[in-house]
Write a protein that holds these residues in place. Structure first.
Motif, short mmCIF file in Angstrom:
data_model
loop_
_atom_site.label_atom_id
_atom_site.label_comp_id
_atom_site.label_asym_id
_atom_site.label_seq_id
_atom_site.Cartn_x
_atom_site.Cartn_y
_atom_site.Cartn_z
N LEU A 1 12.24 -5.41 3.06
CA LEU A 1 12.61 -5.53 4.47
C LEU A 1 11.43 -5.94 5.34
N SER A 2 10.26 -5.39 5.06
CA SER A 2 9.09 -5.65 5.90
C SER A 2 8.45 -7.01 5.62
N ALA A 3 8.77 -7.61 4.46
CA ALA A 3 8.12 -8.86 4.08
C ALA A 3 8.41 -9.99 5.06
N SER A 4 9.60 -9.95 5.68
CA SER A 4 9.99 -11.04 6.58
C SER A 4 9.67 -10.76 8.04
N GLU B 1 0.83 -1.21 0.00
CA GLU B 1 0.00 0.00 0.00
C GLU B 1 0.86 1.26 0.00
N ARG B 2 2.10 1.15 0.48
CA ARG B 2 3.11 2.20 0.35
C ARG B 2 4.15 1.67 -0.61
N LEU B 3 4.51 2.45 -1.60
CA LEU B 3 5.39 1.98 -2.67
C LEU B 3 6.83 2.36 -2.40
N HIS B 4 7.62 1.36 -2.02
CA HIS B 4 9.06 1.53 -1.85
C HIS B 4 9.66 0.13 -1.84
N ASN B 5 10.41 -0.19 -2.90
CA ASN B 5 10.88 -1.57 -3.09
C ASN B 5 11.71 -2.08 -1.91
#
Length: 237
Positions: free
Chosen positions: A200-203, A191-195
């Motif tokens: 980093l937040s995926a894990s 929802e916030r676009l920053h690759n």
């Protein structure tokens, strides 16, 4: 048959893993403890009254101990002070004077006393000896130690303590823990676009994010040493 059952019982006891020492020494932060990290002025004042009657004779009302043999309490972390006083009250730490001092204080009173001393500025006297080994040992019981390890991936941009040193990079300090969690969840969901932030937040699960938000919220904010150029007009809009 009875002999076989006895043998099996002994084997089961031998193979059962011992409880984690870390989990016992460093239990998770409870909701009540977390609320105490952002105390009201009333809680601080109540803690001051309790400290004056129960602690000030040895540790000073200003948190500076009457003797170099006693620890200063000013500026120490709330949870560390609270849990140590609980240990004295419950007898898991052996010190007769401390146990007598806290024996008639319930957990709410102990927590408010810890809140008061944590709110005081730490001593600045360079002549007072600092026992680095004792401080390190004390940190073993500090819940924030385990939380800090989760923030290692953020330090290169946002600073080890959440105070960014890179121009244009936001500080993470002194913000609401809930705000931090919400923003990180939005990065994770795309929802916030920053690759990089999404990677980093995926894990990171929600419990880890909550702990990280708490850690950064408790750090002292500092100005970024190298300010980035910006557009004041766009910022105002």
């Amino acid at each position: 048959m009875r002999y076989t059952l006895a043998i099996l019982t002994i084997i089961a006891l031998v193979l059962t893993p011992a409880p984690s020492v870390v989990a016992q020494n460093n239990p998770p932060i409870t909701a009540r403890e977390k609320a105490a990290l952002f105390p009201s002025q009333q809680s601080i004042e109540q803690g001051k009254a309790l400290a004056e009657s129960s602690c000030s004779k040895c540790h000073g009302l200003d948190g500076i101990a009457a003797s170099d043999e006693l620890p200063d309490l000013a500026g120490q972390r709330t949870l560390y002070l609270y849990r140590e006083m609980l240990n004295y009250k419950q007898g898991t730490r052996n010190n007769l004077a401390m146990r007598e001092a806290v024996t008639f204080l319930d957990s709410d009173a102990l927590l408010k006393t810890a809140i008061y001393y944590a709110s005081l500025p730490p001593p600045r006297n360079p002549e007072r000896a600092v026992d680095a080994e004792a401080i390190e040992a004390a940190m073993d019981d500090d819940p924030l130690v385990s939380i800090k390890s989760a923030t290692s991936g953020c330090g290169s941009c946002h600073g080890a303590d959440g105070n960014a040193r890179v121009p244009g990079m936001p500080n993470l300090t002194a913000q609401s823990p809930e705000f931090f969690v919400t923003v990180m969840q939005e990065y994770r969901a795309g929802e916030r676009l920053h690759n990089m932030m999404q990677t980093l937040s995926a894990s990171l699960d929600d419990e880890t994010l909550s702990n990280m938000g708490l850690y950064y919220a408790l750090q002292d904010p500092k100005p970024t040493p190298n300010q980035a150029s910006g557009d004041a007009g766009r910022g105002q809009a």
